[in-house]
Design a protein around this motif. Structure first.
Motif, mmCIF file in Angstrom:
data_model
loop_
_atom_site.group_PDB
_atom_site.id
_atom_site.type_symbol
_atom_site.label_atom_id
_atom_site.label_comp_id
_atom_site.label_asym_id
_atom_site.label_seq_id
_atom_site.Cartn_x
_atom_site.Cartn_y
_atom_site.Cartn_z
ATOM 1 N N PRO A 165 2.633 -11.648 -1.264
ATOM 2 C CA PRO A 165 2.638 -10.398 -0.752
ATOM 3 C C PRO A 165 1.424 -9.633 0.306
ATOM 4 O O PRO A 165 0.816 -9.349 -0.328
ATOM 5 C CB PRO A 165 3.264 -9.832 -1.735
ATOM 6 N N GLU A 166 1.676 -9.317 1.569
ATOM 7 C CA GLU A 166 0.547 -8.548 1.939
ATOM 8 C C GLU A 166 0.308 -7.110 1.181
ATOM 9 O O GLU A 166 1.046 -6.683 0.559
ATOM 10 C CB GLU A 166 1.317 -8.471 3.426
ATOM 11 N N GLY A 167 -1.140 -6.906 1.062
ATOM 12 C CA GLY A 167 -1.733 -5.958 1.042
ATOM 13 C C GLY A 167 -1.618 -5.883 -0.649
ATOM 14 O O GLY A 167 -2.289 -5.232 -2.410
ATOM 15 N N THR A 168 -1.485 -6.799 -1.909
ATOM 16 C CA THR A 168 -1.389 -7.523 -2.602
ATOM 17 C C THR A 168 -2.906 -7.408 -2.834
ATOM 18 O O THR A 168 -3.643 -8.233 -2.377
ATOM 19 C CB THR A 168 -0.188 -8.222 -3.281
ATOM 20 N N PRO A 169 -3.474 -7.076 -3.952
ATOM 21 C CA PRO A 169 -4.805 -7.608 -4.283
ATOM 22 C C PRO A 169 -4.583 -8.697 -5.018
ATOM 23 O O PRO A 169 -4.267 -9.359 -6.111
ATOM 24 C CB PRO A 169 -4.826 -6.691 -5.428
ATOM 25 N N SER A 193 -25.120 -3.328 -7.331
ATOM 26 C CA SER A 193 -24.000 -4.351 -7.357
ATOM 27 C C SER A 193 -22.906 -3.403 -7.570
ATOM 28 O O SER A 193 -22.612 -2.144 -8.147
ATOM 29 C CB SER A 193 -24.155 -5.270 -8.796
ATOM 30 N N ALA A 194 -21.699 -3.830 -6.561
ATOM 31 C CA ALA A 194 -20.001 -3.630 -7.245
ATOM 32 C C ALA A 194 -19.925 -4.012 -6.943
ATOM 33 O O ALA A 194 -19.440 -5.562 -6.598
ATOM 34 C CB ALA A 194 -20.392 -2.279 -6.287
ATOM 35 N N TRP A 195 -18.522 -4.460 -7.503
ATOM 36 C CA TRP A 195 -16.903 -5.068 -7.380
ATOM 37 C C TRP A 195 -16.543 -5.144 -6.427
ATOM 38 O O TRP A 195 -15.692 -3.586 -6.286
ATOM 39 C CB TRP A 195 -16.253 -5.149 -9.034
ATOM 40 N N CYS A 196 -15.981 -6.143 -5.495
ATOM 41 C CA CYS A 196 -15.125 -6.017 -4.694
ATOM 42 C C CYS A 196 -13.652 -6.158 -4.951
ATOM 43 O O CYS A 196 -13.661 -6.940 -5.649
ATOM 44 C CB CYS A 196 -15.702 -6.556 -3.265
ATOM 45 N N LEU A 197 -13.002 -5.375 -4.383
ATOM 46 C CA LEU A 197 -11.095 -6.420 -4.683
ATOM 47 C C LEU A 197 -11.080 -6.691 -2.831
ATOM 48 O O LEU A 197 -11.007 -5.930 -1.563
ATOM 49 C CB LEU A 197 -10.786 -5.072 -5.052
ATOM 50 N N TYR A 198 -10.141 -7.643 -2.964
ATOM 51 C CA TYR A 198 -9.515 -7.714 -2.176
ATOM 52 C C TYR A 198 -8.094 -8.053 -1.814
ATOM 53 O O TYR A 198 -7.256 -8.316 -2.861
ATOM 54 C CB TYR A 198 -10.254 -10.084 -2.023
#
Length: 266
Positions: free
Chosen positions: A5-9, A68-73
């Motif tokens: 679903p659109e917008g879901t991590p 460094s950093a975590w990136c959520l898509y």
């Protein structure tokens, strides 16, 4: 069309100058194993929990050797269209939409308050193989000093509805964004407890069987516990700073305390 679903991590990754060191740290703390590095895609290396893909690590691109950093898509059915919405609503595109072989298409962006996130249009790679279990993605929260900007931006770009909870007598508010009635992302205001040099970010939570043990291992392996552990109705969790400067959280969802908070529609 979107595979989720659109917008879901749907995915998370992080750049590390010392990829082998990061693999050792996260392997010990979260129990991850790692696949072969993909030289075609910048030595991108997937992480697995019980054989299921849950995240990835990658060396930094030349000139991008910052902390460094975590990136959520977040999932999108059309990354080009989502990029236009990001621009139209005051966001900034950091990496133009691009295809990643037959795996899918992506873009990197920043919201008007400075929060960096990714957008993923799945192809053969749909995203997380599993979530909500030990070693896998469980939850994420936008941490921002300008919550009004994030509150307006994300529902304008993605099909989110929102709910809120007052956290204290001063009216400090925690907000959640929902897709089809399900909460998918939280939003927290960064207060004075955050040093001025800490930029806005998305805090990614990974599941663990024992929060305290994960914290102890993180410290033994050169990381630091920056908050917690703490019991909540959602689980016992803590925030950790890894040895490379990336912040993430761990949560044991089997250890809960208290009643679930009431949320109001916005």
């Amino acid at each position: 069309m979107a595979l989720q679903p659109e917008g879901t991590p749907c995915w998370a990754d992080a750049m590390f100058a010392d990829v082998e060191g990061a693999k050792r740290f996260y392997g010990d703390v979260l129990g991850w194993t790692f696949g072969e590095s993909s030289t075609e895609f910048g030595n991108y290396t997937q992480a697995y929990a019980d054989g299921k893909a849950v995240a990835a690590v990658v060396p930094p691109m030349p000139g991008a050797e910052e902390q460094s950093a975590w990136c959520l898509y977040l999932a999108s059915p059309d990354v080009e269209a989502t990029a236009r919405k990001i621009r139209d609503n005051g966001g900034q595109i950091l990496m133009e939409p691009m295809k990643v072989g037959d795996f899918g298409s992506m873009t990197l962006a920043r919201d008007p308050g400075g929060v960096v996130f990714g957008v993923w249009q799945g192809g053969t790679h749909e995203g997380f193989d599993v979530r909500g279990v030990d070693g896998a993605f469980c939850w994420a929260e936008v941490f921002t000093r300008e919550p009004d900007k994030s509150d307006a931006f994300f529902p304008a770009v993605f099909p989110y509805t929102a709910k809120a909870m007052d956290m204290d007598a001063h009216g400090e508010e925690f907000r959640t964004f929902h897709v089809d009635g399900d909460p998918v992302l939280g939003r927290m205001r960064m207060g004075e407890e955050f040093p001025a040099d800490v930029p806005p970010y998305i805090n990614v939570y990974f599941g663990v069987p024992d929060c305290d043990a994960a914290c102890a291992t993180a410290v033994e392996r050169g990381g630091a516990v920056v908050w917690g552990p703490m019991n909540t109705p959602f689980g016992r969790f803590a925030s950790i700073l890894d040895p490379h400067g990336a912040t993430f959280s761990v949560i044991d969802g089997s250890t809960t305390e208290g009643e679930m908070p009431e949320m109001r529609d916005i």
